[in-house]
Enzyme design. Sequence first.
Site, PDB file in Angstrom:
ATOM      1  N   HIS A   1       1.993  -4.230  81.551  1.00 35.40           N
ATOM      2  CA  HIS A   1       0.721  -3.565  81.272  1.00 35.40           C
ATOM      3  C   HIS A   1       0.178  -2.892  82.523  1.00 35.40           C
ATOM      4  O   HIS A   1      -0.256  -1.739  82.489  1.00 35.40           O
ATOM      5  CB  HIS A   1      -0.298  -4.578  80.737  1.00 35.40           C
ATOM      6  CG  HIS A   1      -0.189  -4.823  79.269  1.00 35.40           C
ATOM      7  ND1 HIS A   1       1.010  -4.934  78.641  1.00 35.40           N
ATOM      8  CD2 HIS A   1      -1.145  -4.982  78.305  1.00 35.40           C
ATOM      9  CE1 HIS A   1       0.807  -5.155  77.347  1.00 35.40           C
ATOM     10  NE2 HIS A   1      -0.497  -5.180  77.111  1.00 35.40           N
TER      11      HIS A   1
ATOM     12  N   HIS B   1      -1.517 -12.591  83.124  1.00 34.08           N
ATOM     13  CA  HIS B   1      -0.627 -12.583  84.279  1.00 34.08           C
ATOM     14  C   HIS B   1      -1.229 -13.258  85.516  1.00 34.08           C
ATOM     15  O   HIS B   1      -2.449 -13.376  85.662  1.00 34.08           O
ATOM     16  CB  HIS B   1      -0.204 -11.152  84.639  1.00 34.08           C
ATOM     17  CG  HIS B   1       0.713 -10.536  83.628  1.00 34.08           C
ATOM     18  ND1 HIS B   1       2.048 -10.855  83.539  1.00 34.08           N
ATOM     19  CD2 HIS B   1       0.480  -9.610  82.655  1.00 34.08           C
ATOM     20  CE1 HIS B   1       2.611 -10.153  82.570  1.00 34.08           C
ATOM     21  NE2 HIS B   1       1.679  -9.391  82.010  1.00 34.08           N
TER      22      HIS B   1
END
Length: 335
Positions: A203, A297
Amino acid sequence: MATIRRAGGAGGKGGMEEETAGAPNSRAEAPARHPPHLPTPLERAALALFPVMLAFGTVFSLVSPETRAAPYFARKSNVFNVVFVKRGWGWTTLAFVVFLVTHPSYGSNDNSSNTGWDLTPRRARAALRWTAVTGWWFLFTQWCLGPPVIDRGFRWTGGRCELARREVEMGDASDVGVGEMLTAVACKAAGGRWQGGHDISGHVFLLVLGTVFLMHEVGWPLLRWSSAWREERCVVMPDGAIKGAGVEAGDPNSNQGRSRPADGWEGRYALGAGGKIVLVVAGLNLWMLLMTAIYFHTWFEKLTGLLTALLGWYVVYVVPRFVPALRAWVGLPGI
């Protein structure tokens, strides 16, 4: 270096003055130029936005851990992630194409073909840059002689598909297709979990790459035709000389930092409909980048996603400034 002595001296004192032969006159010195192999001050300021946002999101999630339990953006199934980020390169490409074919800054030098599908040299070179950046995105996220770079990196650092591992241990791997469990997509489609390795944030990679691409393909052309802007980019010419980027466009005032032709270019610094679409896409990119920084993340996975995106940016947009042969093919935005 040789010196020249000349007689003189006020008041009849026959003194001797020394000056260095060949020393440049400070009043005649050329203006300082930015090294072609480094980002310009404007680019550094713009690029600083990405690590600042990622750092803020990471710190915010630690200081306020309840944000990770937020009911909407913490879910990967939220509409912005599914409709926008998952198809992010398509939206980036759409915004770029609209600007490319509608904005006069990509028209011809003689002002005879400023909009539409006419293949001007500027549009052709911009298409090559899009191809190069798209190739970088494709290799990292889609396919690289098999699994994409991100999935290869995950496996190289010890990552595995948990479903495939269990089936191998139970001796029933024939139906699972362990050889196909080399990508996160295949693993998840089979109901497995992609665990154990370093997961470069796809992303972050996508959102940063798409945003810097739009920044350059829209920002530099708009700034180049603004009468208040001084061109910062410098390039290495085939003879090794370092000059302002506007020289290659035949701008007579490029050595003074100005790069806007005198007449016939009205409207090239206006945003236009295409520019407004780009702003919307870039704005959504930045918003979702912040959401990724907060909800998903580790900090190191986000850092590697940022660095891989910026590496692609450097190859496509900075390397041509000091490699004339490459610049002859892909050019520079706005030139």
